[in-house]
Write an enzyme that holds these catalytic residues in place. Structure first.
Site, PDB file in Angstrom:
ATOM      1  CD  GLU A   1       8.966  -3.575   7.802  1.00  0.00           C
ATOM      2  OE1 GLU A   1       8.886  -2.369   7.981  1.00  0.00           O
ATOM      3  OE2 GLU A   1       9.576  -4.253   6.724  1.00  0.00           O
TER       4      GLU A   1
ATOM      5  N   GLY B   1       4.119  -2.056   4.679  1.00  0.00           N
ATOM      6  CA  GLY B   1       3.801  -1.121   4.107  1.00  0.00           C
ATOM      7  C   GLY B   1       3.766   0.096   4.838  1.00  0.00           C
TER       8      GLY B   1
ATOM      9  CB  CYS C   1      11.736  -0.754   6.343  1.00  0.00           C
ATOM     10  SG  CYS C   1      10.285  -0.869   5.040  1.00  0.00           S
TER      11      CYS C   1
END
Length: 467
Positions: free
Chosen positions: A235, A213, A269
């Site tokens: 992460e 997140g 991401c």
């Protein structure tokens, strides 16, 4: 008389049309405690289940995901808006990850002999208990899978706190684990708000936490895990550099950059957020990018021909618009896009920003949407310096016709992963994770299965030499 604040339900809202689909009641403290108790009890038995049996159940999960693929891909698209063809690929990837740990987990967890001058010694890998998995919405099944597959194979139990906008995806995965034959309590879903996490981490029955997140949330979770002396993996996103060297194939690089950035409507991401191009090829590259942007079809994510889906929510699109506006206020230039699309749903124009200056918000921040930040640089060293000029270090790409040159550049980028002539990708056998403010720990590959096990040393000597 004391009043009790009403807790808002967890809702599924389709970002394509902003219509409410379904609501779920938030679990009470009593229900949460019951889930914890069941998980702790289940772990005591699950840790002793033979690895071959655990692998058999993982294969069953993979099979069921393939059987129910149509249902799963539709749920992911309805709940967070991604293209249905991307949802389909996500489900297929998840099944492959479960198969990977089913095929290899027993080998990874086998005792490891250690060289020692006297007697013998080895490491054995033992599960540590109930894990808390906190996952985001952008890959609602993959985020579950990459934490669940290795850690359940290792013999741990798991409680999932999924993002609040994908409750049906969370619920259906628990159903699949049970249908596959996992004992009740080994894997459970929690419908809870974020403010319940600290209490969970304080509970002695929770042994570790894995989180994907935002950086602020990850920092808070890491602090709480540290306070209670519990292992964590994080992460926390990235601002990935996509470097195009002057000997690259401009067409190949432009195609990869556009498709990579528009993947999941830019909500990935590891998508190429900062596109850094050597000046010798920059103008040609940008012309090709603008042509490809103009050809993107925006529309219904259920339509197989759509190229760009809505963002995950109204808040998501509003946040990205504000970031673009702030970048412009701080001196950046919008080459194309930059606005909402005038239609129902959380849609934003594909956007190209350039002229982003050091010290500005856009120079450092991750923009989680279909926004392409373009930088023209003088040479290879300038590209490397710019790539490293961020607090993040998750993934990255280098495009060049000379692989040796590309690898040399890749070695100098401060990040967890670098792909040559390809956007940062995902495969069961390849480790996924970052460095710097992008977090720590690895998921997928053999590395993942060792994150939450006790690597216990057993040393064997003769009685006479024991002292």
């Amino acid at each position: 008389m004391e009043t009790v604040a009403k807790v808002s339900p967890i809702k599924t809202v389709n970002p394509f049309n902003n219509q409410l689909i379904k609501s779920f009641e938030v679990m009470t403290d009593e229900q949460i405690n019951a889930k914890l108790a069941l998980a702790d009890k289940a772990f005591q038995n699950w840790k002793n289940v033979p690895k071959a049996k655990r692998a058999q159940l993982l294969r069953r999960v993979a099979h069921l995901m393939r059987v129910r693929k149509s249902q799963l891909e539709e749920l992911a698209t309805l709940e967070m808006g991604k293209l249905v063809k991307e949802s389909r690929t996500e489900v297929e990837l998840c099944a492959a990850i479960f198969d990977y740990y089913a095929d290899n987990g027993e080998k990874f967890l086998a005792d490891k002999p250690l060289e020692t001058p006297e007697g013998s010694a080895f490491l054995c890998y033992e599960p540590i208990g109930v894990l808390l998995s906190i996952q985001p919405w952008n890959f609602p099944f993959y985020q579950i899978t990459r934490s669940a597959a290795p850690h359940l194979m290792a013999g741990n139990a798991m409680l999932l706190k999924h993002a609040s906008n994908v409750p049906q995806c969370a619920q259906v995965m628990e159903e699949i684990f049970l249908e596959a034959g996992f004992p009740e309590g080994v894997y459970q879903n929690l419908f809870i708000p974020g403010n319940k996490i600290d209490a969970l981490l304080a509970d002695k029955r929770i042994k570790a936490v894995t989180f994907t997140g935002s950086e602020p949330a990850g920092s808070a979770i890491a602090a709480a895990a540290g306070k209670y002396i519990k292992k964590s993996t994080l992460e926390l996103g990235g601002s990935d550099a996509f470097i195009v060297l002057d000997d690259a194939d401009a067409e190949q690089a432009a195609e990869a950059a556009v498709r990579g950035r528009m993947w999941n409507a830019g909500q990935v991401c590891v998508s190429p957020k900062r596109v850094i191009v050597e000046e010798g090829i920059a103008d040609l590259f940008m012309e090709k990018v603008k042509t490809k942007f103009a050809g993107l079809k925006v529309g219904d994510p259920m339509d197989e021909q759509t190229d760009l889906a809505p963002l995950s929510s109204e808040k998501a699109v509003e946040d990205v618009i504000k970031q673009v506006q702030k970048a412009v206020e701080e001196g950046a230039t919008v080459i194309t896009g930059g606005h909402r699309i005038n239609r129902p749903g959380a849609f934003m124009e594909p956007t190209i920003l350039t002229g982003i200056k050091p010290g500005t918000a856009a120079y450092q921040e991750e923009i989680f949407g279909p926004v392409f930040m373009f930088y023209k640089v003088k040479d290879e060293q300038a590209a490397i310096n710019l790539a490293n000029a961020t607090d993040y270090g998750l993934g990255g790409s280098v495009f060049s016709s000379n692989n040796e040159r590309a690898v040399k550049v890749a070695r100098q980028i401060e990040t967890g992963m670098v792909y040559i002539n390809h956007v940062t990708g995902i495969a069961p056998e390849l480790p996924f994770g970052g460095t710097k403010h992008s977090g720590y720990g690895r998921e997928q590959s053999p590395a993942a299965i060792y994150e939450f096990v006790n690597a216990k040393l057993i040393r064997v000597t003769t009685a006479e030499s024991a002292y």
